[in-house]
Design a protein around this motif. Structure first.
Motif, PDB file in Angstrom:
ATOM      1  N   VAL A   1       4.271  -7.817   5.679  1.00  0.00           N
ATOM      2  CA  VAL A   1       4.692  -6.591   5.935  1.00  0.00           C
ATOM      3  C   VAL A   1       5.986  -6.152   4.364  1.00  0.00           C
ATOM      4  O   VAL A   1       6.224  -5.562   4.287  1.00  0.00           O
ATOM      5  N   ARG A   2       7.208  -7.467   3.957  1.00  0.00           N
ATOM      6  CA  ARG A   2       8.061  -7.374   3.636  1.00  0.00           C
ATOM      7  C   ARG A   2       7.778  -7.354   1.944  1.00  0.00           C
ATOM      8  O   ARG A   2       8.075  -6.830   1.457  1.00  0.00           O
ATOM      9  N   ALA A   3       5.949  -8.536   1.633  1.00  0.00           N
ATOM     10  CA  ALA A   3       6.114  -8.125   0.430  1.00  0.00           C
ATOM     11  C   ALA A   3       5.333  -6.741   0.128  1.00  0.00           C
ATOM     12  O   ALA A   3       5.072  -6.414  -1.561  1.00  0.00           O
ATOM     13  N   ARG A   4       4.496  -6.074   1.255  1.00  0.00           N
ATOM     14  CA  ARG A   4       3.727  -4.882   0.430  1.00  0.00           C
ATOM     15  C   ARG A   4       5.014  -3.583   0.632  1.00  0.00           C
ATOM     16  O   ARG A   4       4.518  -2.362  -0.160  1.00  0.00           O
ATOM     17  N   VAL A   5       6.426  -3.709   1.205  1.00  0.00           N
ATOM     18  CA  VAL A   5       6.914  -2.741   1.184  1.00  0.00           C
ATOM     19  C   VAL A   5       7.577  -3.149  -0.628  1.00  0.00           C
ATOM     20  O   VAL A   5       7.687  -2.571  -1.904  1.00  0.00           O
ATOM     21  N   GLU A   6       7.699  -4.899  -0.911  1.00  0.00           N
ATOM     22  CA  GLU A   6       8.616  -4.850  -2.508  1.00  0.00           C
ATOM     23  C   GLU A   6       7.488  -4.476  -3.556  1.00  0.00           C
ATOM     24  O   GLU A   6       8.004  -3.451  -3.764  1.00  0.00           O
ATOM     25  N   TYR A   7       6.203  -4.741  -2.589  1.00  0.00           N
ATOM     26  CA  TYR A   7       5.557  -4.117  -4.191  1.00  0.00           C
ATOM     27  C   TYR A   7       4.280  -3.079  -4.115  1.00  0.00           C
ATOM     28  O   TYR A   7       2.471  -2.810  -4.463  1.00  0.00           O
ATOM     29  N   PHE A   8       5.255  -2.108  -3.115  1.00  0.00           N
ATOM     30  CA  PHE A   8       4.366  -1.025  -3.261  1.00  0.00           C
ATOM     31  C   PHE A   8       3.502   0.048  -3.970  1.00  0.00           C
ATOM     32  O   PHE A   8       2.602  -0.070  -4.246  1.00  0.00           O
ATOM     33  N   ALA A   9       4.371  -0.386  -5.429  1.00  0.00           N
ATOM     34  CA  ALA A   9       3.683   0.381  -6.535  1.00  0.00           C
ATOM     35  C   ALA A   9       2.596   0.204  -7.323  1.00  0.00           C
ATOM     36  O   ALA A   9       1.774   0.069  -7.701  1.00  0.00           O
ATOM     37  N   VAL A  10       2.466  -1.515  -6.984  1.00  0.00           N
ATOM     38  CA  VAL A  10       1.231  -2.470  -7.357  1.00  0.00           C
ATOM     39  C   VAL A  10      -0.076  -2.384  -6.353  1.00  0.00           C
ATOM     40  O   VAL A  10      -0.795  -1.780  -7.296  1.00  0.00           O
ATOM     41  N   PHE A  11       0.715  -2.009  -5.253  1.00  0.00           N
ATOM     42  CA  PHE A  11      -0.397  -2.061  -4.818  1.00  0.00           C
ATOM     43  C   PHE A  11      -1.225  -0.868  -4.556  1.00  0.00           C
ATOM     44  O   PHE A  11      -1.988  -0.450  -3.756  1.00  0.00           O
TER      45      PHE A  11
ATOM     46  N   PHE B   1       0.833   9.610   7.774  1.00  0.00           N
ATOM     47  CA  PHE B   1       2.413   8.585   8.534  1.00  0.00           C
ATOM     48  C   PHE B   1       1.064   7.905   8.864  1.00  0.00           C
ATOM     49  O   PHE B   1       1.903   6.705   8.980  1.00  0.00           O
ATOM     50  N   GLU B   2       0.258   8.293   9.132  1.00  0.00           N
ATOM     51  CA  GLU B   2      -0.627   6.616   9.986  1.00  0.00           C
ATOM     52  C   GLU B   2      -1.217   5.594   9.217  1.00  0.00           C
ATOM     53  O   GLU B   2      -1.586   4.676   8.790  1.00  0.00           O
ATOM     54  N   GLY B   3      -1.660   6.682   8.047  1.00  0.00           N
ATOM     55  CA  GLY B   3      -1.865   5.737   6.443  1.00  0.00           C
ATOM     56  C   GLY B   3      -0.750   4.731   6.168  1.00  0.00           C
ATOM     57  O   GLY B   3      -0.822   3.932   5.757  1.00  0.00           O
ATOM     58  N   LEU B   4       0.753   5.363   6.063  1.00  0.00           N
ATOM     59  CA  LEU B   4       1.919   4.355   5.499  1.00  0.00           C
ATOM     60  C   LEU B   4       1.936   3.160   6.453  1.00  0.00           C
ATOM     61  O   LEU B   4       2.674   1.793   6.491  1.00  0.00           O
ATOM     62  N   LEU B   5       1.938   3.596   7.902  1.00  0.00           N
ATOM     63  CA  LEU B   5       1.754   2.281   9.011  1.00  0.00           C
ATOM     64  C   LEU B   5       1.022   1.379   9.085  1.00  0.00           C
ATOM     65  O   LEU B   5       1.498   0.071   8.789  1.00  0.00           O
ATOM     66  N   HIS B   6      -0.586   1.675   7.842  1.00  0.00           N
ATOM     67  CA  HIS B   6      -1.505   0.828   8.146  1.00  0.00           C
ATOM     68  C   HIS B   6      -1.789   0.097   7.246  1.00  0.00           C
ATOM     69  O   HIS B   6      -1.346  -0.937   7.002  1.00  0.00           O
ATOM     70  N   TYR B   7      -0.579   0.519   6.443  1.00  0.00           N
ATOM     71  CA  TYR B   7      -0.482  -0.076   5.254  1.00  0.00           C
ATOM     72  C   TYR B   7       0.474  -0.881   4.935  1.00  0.00           C
ATOM     73  O   TYR B   7       0.815  -1.791   4.830  1.00  0.00           O
ATOM     74  N   VAL B   8       1.917  -0.329   5.416  1.00  0.00           N
ATOM     75  CA  VAL B   8       2.906  -1.977   5.540  1.00  0.00           C
ATOM     76  C   VAL B   8       2.246  -2.819   6.757  1.00  0.00           C
ATOM     77  O   VAL B   8       3.033  -3.629   6.247  1.00  0.00           O
ATOM     78  N   LEU B   9       2.240  -1.951   7.739  1.00  0.00           N
ATOM     79  CA  LEU B   9       1.907  -3.429   8.827  1.00  0.00           C
ATOM     80  C   LEU B   9       0.390  -3.897   8.908  1.00  0.00           C
ATOM     81  O   LEU B   9       0.963  -5.124   9.146  1.00  0.00           O
ATOM     82  N   VAL B  10      -0.945  -3.755   8.465  1.00  0.00           N
ATOM     83  CA  VAL B  10      -1.629  -4.050   8.755  1.00  0.00           C
ATOM     84  C   VAL B  10      -2.234  -4.725   6.941  1.00  0.00           C
ATOM     85  O   VAL B  10      -2.797  -6.024   6.404  1.00  0.00           O
ATOM     86  N   PHE B  11      -1.868  -3.899   5.935  1.00  0.00           N
ATOM     87  CA  PHE B  11      -3.736  -4.391   4.856  1.00  0.00           C
ATOM     88  C   PHE B  11      -3.276  -3.157   3.430  1.00  0.00           C
ATOM     89  O   PHE B  11      -2.550  -1.970   3.465  1.00  0.00           O
ATOM     90  N   GLU B  12      -3.140  -4.000   2.544  1.00  0.00           N
ATOM     91  CA  GLU B  12      -2.861  -3.399   1.110  1.00  0.00           C
ATOM     92  C   GLU B  12      -3.399  -2.387   0.623  1.00  0.00           C
ATOM     93  O   GLU B  12      -2.740  -1.655  -1.041  1.00  0.00           O
ATOM     94  N   PHE B  13      -4.634  -2.069   0.896  1.00  0.00           N
ATOM     95  CA  PHE B  13      -5.522  -1.015   0.109  1.00  0.00           C
ATOM     96  C   PHE B  13      -5.812  -0.182   1.266  1.00  0.00           C
ATOM     97  O   PHE B  13      -7.011   0.087   1.082  1.00  0.00           O
ATOM     98  N   ASP B  14      -4.956   0.077   1.809  1.00  0.00           N
ATOM     99  CA  ASP B  14      -5.269   1.256   2.536  1.00  0.00           C
ATOM    100  C   ASP B  14      -5.375   2.432   2.023  1.00  0.00           C
ATOM    101  O   ASP B  14      -5.140   3.220   0.703  1.00  0.00           O
ATOM    102  N   VAL B  15      -6.258   3.038   2.386  1.00  0.00           N
ATOM    103  CA  VAL B  15      -6.948   4.694   2.628  1.00  0.00           C
ATOM    104  C   VAL B  15      -6.603   6.026   2.472  1.00  0.00           C
ATOM    105  O   VAL B  15      -6.525   6.864   1.863  1.00  0.00           O
TER     106      VAL B  15
END
Length: 376
Positions: free
Chosen positions: A180-190, A99-113
């Motif tokens: 944020v919107r772009a990271r959600v839209e291109y979730f599969a790419v990133f 859950f923390e990683g999902l929040l970090h990805y959506v709100l902050v950074f494309e390449f969360d691990v």
């Protein structure tokens, strides 16, 4: 083991700061993440820039993965000593990390691990208590799968069957909400790379478990022998291979990042551990600062990406558009600034509190259902 392991937090701190050394190139590109990917895939940039990127590319992320496996082994040993069921509540830790990683990805950074670490941690949690033969067998399988994936990617690149780099769209950083919107839209790419390296992550996690159980972090004759072997194989063999694949060009990207770089990570583990174990004097300000970063690793991992976004993106100070043309000079300056802020901030915080801010919230979320179950 009678207290904190001397090298553990230093290794975590180095891994966190080194991981930012990879990510900072994306933040400081004048066209942001997608511009960085496009240039990287086309081979744009001079040899000096490629070698500078090589210093951090994949190595510290590999070290962070090994350290995560070591941390998992420590938690397993603690649970066994307390007579607690395993994996038990550890699976709740994995869910929180996801859950923390999902929040970090959506709100902050494309390449969360963190998301992928959460997934891999579930598998390794069931293997950490098994015997060496089972663990080594799993490592062999995961290593073979990783080599197969790397081989297929490399073959496709060499034959022109695919390309890396340009994602085919522009990720806007003009506003935080647009990102944020772009990271959600291109979730599969990133998120694609994370799925590709799940076998490698599992291998490195298990390697961390095996190294801890073998005594690789110990300040002892046994530990020193393991550390020397890690340095010889990881640095003596890994660094020349890494330089070769870097200079070979983008077609060897997968071998460079997913084979050579993790090999160097083991060498870094051995070298840093040996260095820390030999230090008998009182830690200086640099070591104390790196240790503080390691003790608040999740806070610093998220914090460095927040700081870089605010400094470089147009919704913040927009420094990348103004100074990104300076290339490595600007990138190095941003890394130094953010690293210094992390070291100073973490040192100040850890002198006053037992955990980092994210770790404090995370620990509360982890313990809350356990308290309710006990009360019931």
């Amino acid at each position: 083991m009678g207290g904190r392991i001397a090298s553990l937090d230093v290794l975590r701190g180095v891994a966190i700061l080194g991981t930012f050394g990879t990510n900072v190139w994306a933040f400081t590109h004048p066209r942001g993440v997608t511009g960085f990917l496009a240039d990287f895939g086309s081979g744009a940039g001079d040899t000096a820039t490629a070698l500078l990127q090589m210093i951090t590319n994949g190595k510290f992320l590999g070290l962070l993965s090994i350290m995560f496996g070591i941390g998992l082994a420590i938690q397993h040993r603690s649970a066994v000593r307390r007579g607690q069921r395993w994996p038990g509540w550890y699976l709740w830790r994995s869910a929180l990390l996801l859950f923390e990683g999902l929040l970090h990805y959506v709100l902050v950074f494309e390449f969360d691990v963190l998301m992928f670490y959460a997934v891999v941690s579930v598998l390794v949690a069931y293997l950490v208590g098994r015997g060496p033969r089972v663990q080594v067998a799993w490592m062999a399988v995961l290593g073979a799968v990783n080599l197969a994936v790397v081989g297929l990617i490399t073959l496709a690149l060499l034959t022109g069957g695919t390309t890396i780099g340009d994602p085919g769209f522009v990720l806007t950083t003009d506003s935080w909400w647009g990102g944020v919107r772009a990271r959600v839209e291109y979730f599969a790419v990133f998120r694609a790379e994370g799925f590709l390296v799940l076998p490698l992550s599992g291998l490195l996690f298990l390697a961390g478990v095996r190294l801890f159980q073998a005594g690789a972090l110990e300040d002892s004759a046994r530990g020193a022998r393991i550390q020397r072997r890690l340095v010889v194989w990881g640095l003596g063999l890994g660094v020349p291979l890494n330089v070769t694949t870097t200079l070979a060009g983008g077609d060897w990207f997968a071998v460079d990042r997913y084979v050579c770089a993790p090999l160097v990570a083991f060498g870094l583990l051995g070298a840093i551990t040996a260095l820390v174990n030999r230090m008998r004097a009182e830690p200086g300000p640099v070591r104390r600062g790196v240790t503080a970063v390691g003790r608040s690793a999740m806070s610093c991992y998220i914090g460095q990406n927040l700081l870089a976004s605010a400094l470089c993106y147009p919704w913040g100070l927009g420094l990348a558009q103004r100074w990104g043309h300076l290339g490595p000079w600007f990138t190095g300056a941003v890394w130094l600034l953010v690293a210094a802020l992390l070291v100073v901030g973490a040192s100040w915080w850890m002198r006053r509190f037992p955990r980092g801010p994210v770790e404090t919230v995370w620990d509360w979320a982890y313990r809350a259902p356990r308290r309710r179950s006990v009360a019931a």
